[in-house]
Motif scaffolding. Structure first.
Motif, PDB file in Angstrom:
ATOM      1  N   ALA B 220       2.241  -5.508   0.987  1.00  0.00           N
ATOM      2  CA  ALA B 220       1.920  -6.995   0.943  1.00  0.00           C
ATOM      3  C   ALA B 220       0.814  -7.166   1.843  1.00  0.00           C
ATOM      4  O   ALA B 220      -0.130  -8.016   1.429  1.00  0.00           O
ATOM      5  N   ALA B 221       0.514  -6.358   2.970  1.00  0.00           N
ATOM      6  CA  ALA B 221      -0.662  -6.584   3.667  1.00  0.00           C
ATOM      7  C   ALA B 221      -1.685  -5.884   3.034  1.00  0.00           C
ATOM      8  O   ALA B 221      -2.973  -6.736   3.196  1.00  0.00           O
ATOM      9  N   ARG B 223      -2.290  -5.834  -0.173  1.00  0.00           N
ATOM     10  CA  ARG B 223      -2.517  -6.638  -1.329  1.00  0.00           C
ATOM     11  C   ARG B 223      -3.192  -7.942  -0.934  1.00  0.00           C
ATOM     12  O   ARG B 223      -4.250  -8.485  -1.287  1.00  0.00           O
ATOM     13  N   GLY B 224      -2.748  -8.538   0.225  1.00  0.00           N
ATOM     14  CA  GLY B 224      -3.234  -9.815   0.871  1.00  0.00           C
ATOM     15  C   GLY B 224      -4.810  -9.552   1.468  1.00  0.00           C
ATOM     16  O   GLY B 224      -5.539 -10.297   0.986  1.00  0.00           O
ATOM     17  N   SER B 225      -4.971  -8.423   2.140  1.00  0.00           N
ATOM     18  CA  SER B 225      -6.188  -8.450   2.630  1.00  0.00           C
ATOM     19  C   SER B 225      -7.487  -8.125   1.543  1.00  0.00           C
ATOM     20  O   SER B 225      -8.326  -8.604   1.724  1.00  0.00           O
ATOM     21  N   LYS B 240     -14.076 -12.169  10.997  1.00  0.00           N
ATOM     22  CA  LYS B 240     -13.055 -12.211  10.269  1.00  0.00           C
ATOM     23  C   LYS B 240     -13.072 -11.225   9.017  1.00  0.00           C
ATOM     24  O   LYS B 240     -11.795 -10.470   8.925  1.00  0.00           O
ATOM     25  N   HIS B 243     -11.915  -8.000  10.534  1.00  0.00           N
ATOM     26  CA  HIS B 243     -10.485  -8.003  10.964  1.00  0.00           C
ATOM     27  C   HIS B 243      -9.604  -7.768   9.523  1.00  0.00           C
ATOM     28  O   HIS B 243      -8.654  -7.010   9.791  1.00  0.00           O
ATOM     29  N   VAL B 244      -9.943  -8.499   8.531  1.00  0.00           N
ATOM     30  CA  VAL B 244      -9.320  -8.257   7.365  1.00  0.00           C
ATOM     31  C   VAL B 244      -9.226  -6.772   6.796  1.00  0.00           C
ATOM     32  O   VAL B 244      -8.296  -6.191   6.224  1.00  0.00           O
ATOM     33  N   ILE B 247      -7.024  -4.650   8.652  1.00  0.00           N
ATOM     34  CA  ILE B 247      -5.755  -4.756   8.274  1.00  0.00           C
ATOM     35  C   ILE B 247      -5.450  -3.904   7.094  1.00  0.00           C
ATOM     36  O   ILE B 247      -4.436  -3.129   7.036  1.00  0.00           O
ATOM     37  N   ARG B 250      -5.382  -0.231   8.109  1.00  0.00           N
ATOM     38  CA  ARG B 250      -4.252   0.236   9.034  1.00  0.00           C
ATOM     39  C   ARG B 250      -2.853   0.303   8.219  1.00  0.00           C
ATOM     40  O   ARG B 250      -2.295   1.135   8.522  1.00  0.00           O
ATOM     41  N   ASN B 251      -2.899  -0.806   7.190  1.00  0.00           N
ATOM     42  CA  ASN B 251      -1.521  -0.478   6.483  1.00  0.00           C
ATOM     43  C   ASN B 251      -1.631   0.562   5.411  1.00  0.00           C
ATOM     44  O   ASN B 251      -0.465   0.763   4.998  1.00  0.00           O
ATOM     45  N   ARG B 254      -0.262   3.255   7.303  1.00  0.00           N
ATOM     46  CA  ARG B 254       0.925   3.340   7.511  1.00  0.00           C
ATOM     47  C   ARG B 254       1.649   3.632   6.198  1.00  0.00           C
ATOM     48  O   ARG B 254       2.962   4.336   6.440  1.00  0.00           O
TER      49      ARG B 254
END
Lengths: 125, 440
Positions: B220-221, B223-225, B240, B243-244, B247, B250-251, B254
């Motif tokens: 979800a992270a 897909r969102g970013s 920003k 930052h995105v 994310i 990083r995900n 993970r």
């Protein structure tokens, strides 16, 4: 008046994405909380027009947070939109039956989430 | 008498004498009588001796009937019953026969084994006369009994008590025998203890539900970013935007870690891939593992001190390095900055020759009630650890699996606030090796 939204999600990255998605497509202001307890504390001390609430969180899950919000005079009238991977009609029925204003499925489309929230709450963008 | 089968002469004579002494009003006896062709036939002799006034026997009157056919049927029945009894006692399923009032008529050896009660203890007892059906399942069992009373058998899965008080899950296969009027005569139940199967199913379901949450979150992270980046909303806000982007990265990492760990664990647990065992210098294994974690240790200014005896062990080198890397990585993650993590490798002779690895940290420690749990899947001390410390919650489960596949043991000792020491052993089952074979 600028709308203020509280986003409660224990996953920091997801919370950031949600806040950035809402702020990027609207003129709303957002605040984030990383746990149910933090969310309750913020909701009780700051005025919010709506709360976006993650369901599966450790310690206190979204449904427990929702019940707490409802039981408090200062927070019971804030509309709550749940964020959940459970979006089957039966789940939706159960959540709406509890008094939740609406549901947004995970994963979400960051370009549409603000619109979805506005539609659920009957706000114009 | 000469025509009577030798085995039957004695019983025939004694029956007759008994009657002759006046002990019985009639005599009746079954015996084999020889024919002209030397073949014997079963006959039934019945009769009575007549006496005169002085009590002297005058003569006997009676009948002799050919009962060969009946004897054949009896023999066939006896054999069928023996056959059935043999199967009932030897089937891996427990066999219980109930009468129409749900009273135990038969309770096989296997039923004794599964439930603990002997046949003598339950024979004639009604289903609810003793603590047998688990209270919450009484309704379900009653419904099944009603179905059986109407002649409809079926499969019923419910919980039962064992004699020792343990609750077990049992699958019952039932059939009802009815008379012509449609009344229940008896019920045959074949039963199987399925507790283990249920426990495994439950574990699998829990695992799937946790895994699906753990997989969906980074997805979800990501897909969102990515969606946000594509929307160009933050193109002119580099902070920003960055930052995105972070994310998303990083995900992805993970997700990669999680998928790798899940696949590793499945591979280890399925036993499909055998670990390739080779002779390894333990110091080499330690060196490789320390190299793998050195950068994260340096980031937190943590010193790793290694003390390894020169010895060799027969092991899957990659798997042992993975175990050490995992344990060292955990120790570093949970250590305060500028502290020390110790890795010690010792050679022990008792009780069996083995190599003892220990990884000690000065971290926050593990509560006593979690010490055994943490080697299970997704059993971090604190659920938020997977996010804050970058773990997947599967690392220790993988370590445990690897160590066990080597025939070793893994455990942890810890003091809250002072630190933890993880230990694992690898057995040295073979005679000492010539150390000179392993130069640097």
């Amino acid at each position: 008046m600028t709308k203020r939204i509280l986003v409660i999600d224990d996953e920091r990255d997801l919370r950031d994405i949600i806040q950035l998605s809402l702020e990027g497509f609207t003129d709303w202001e957002t605040d984030g909380a990383g746990s149910g307890q933090e969310g309750l504390d913020k909701a009780r001390t700051n005025p919010f027009d709506a709360i976006l609430l993650d369901v599966s969180m450790p310690d206190m899950d979204g449904l427990q947070v929702f019940k707490q919000l409802q039981s408090h005079a200062s927070t019971c009238s804030i509309p709550v939109v749940l964020l959940t991977a459970k979006t089957l009609p039966s789940d939706r029925h159960q959540f709406i039956g509890m008094g939740v204003t609406g549901l947004i499925g995970k994963p979400f489309d960051p370009t549409l989430i603000a619109k979805q929230v506005a539609e659920i709450l009957g706000w114009t963008m | 008498m000469n025509y009577v089968h030798p085995d039957d002469r004695e019983p025939l004579l004694s029956t007759f004498q008994k009657h002759a002494r006046g002990e019985t009003p009639f005599y009746t006896c079954e015996y084999r009588l020889g024919g002209k062709n030397g073949q014997y036939k079963w006959v039934l002799a019945r009769g009575k001796v007549l006496w005169d006034e002085t009590g002297q026997p005058i003569r006997a009157v009676g009948s002799l009937a050919d009962i060969s056919d009946r004897k054949q049927v009896e023999e066939a029945l006896k054999q069928a019953l023996q056959q059935l009894t043999f199967h009932i006692e030897n089937t891996p399923l427990a066999t219980v026969i109930w009468d129409s009032q749900a009273r135990v008529q038969r309770w096989s050896k296997k039923a004794e084994e599964i439930f603990g009660w002997t046949e003598a203890e339950v024979l004639g007892k009604e289903l609810y006369d003793w603590q047998f059906v688990f209270e919450e399942d009484v309704n379900q069992v009653n419904q099944e009994f009603q179905r059986l009373q109407n002649g409809r058998g079926g499969i019923c899965c419910n919980r039962n008590y064992r004699k020792d008080g343990a609750v077990i899950s049992v699958e019952w296969f039932n059939s009802a025998l009815m008379d012509e009027a449609g009344n229940l005569i008896s019920i045959l139940s074949l039963a199987q203890d399925v507790s283990d199967r249920h426990a495994i199913e439950r574990m699998k379901n829990e695992f799937v539900s946790v895994v699906s949450h753990e997989l969906r979150t980074p997805l979800a992270a990501i897909r969102g970013s990515l969606g946000l980046l594509q929307s160009s909303k933050y193109d002119d806000q580099p902070d920003k935007f960055d930052h995105v982007l972070r994310i998303a990265l990083r995900n992805s990492d993970r997700l990669i870690r999680l998928v790798n760990d899940i696949l590793d664990l499945e591979r280890l647990e399925s036993g499909k891939v055998e670990l390739a065992m080779e002779l390894c210098q333990v110091a080499d294994l330690a060196k490789q593992a320390v190299e793998a974690v050195q950068s994260i240790a340096t980031q937190s200014s943590i010193t790793i001190e290694v003390r390894a005896v020169p010895s060799v062990v027969r092991a899957a080198a990659d798997a042992v390095v993975q175990t050490l890397t995992n344990l060292l990585g955990n120790a570093i993650k949970f250590s305060p900055t500028e502290s020390t993590v110790w890795l010690a490798i010792e050679s022990k002779q008792r009780p069996q020759p083995h190599i003892l690895f220990s990884i000690k940290d000065q971290g926050r420690g593990i509560p006593a009630d979690k010490l055994n749990l943490i080697f299970g899947r997704f059993q971090q001390v604190d659920v938020s650890d997977s996010r804050q410390k970058g773990g997947t919650g599967l690392g220790l489960a993988i370590c445990k699996n690897i160590v066990q596949q080597h025939g070793g043991q893994i455990w942890v000792e810890s003091q809250l606030g002072k630190g933890s020491t993880f230990f694992f052993t690898l057995p040295c089952g073979e005679p000492p090796y010539d150390q000179t074979d392993f130069g640097d």
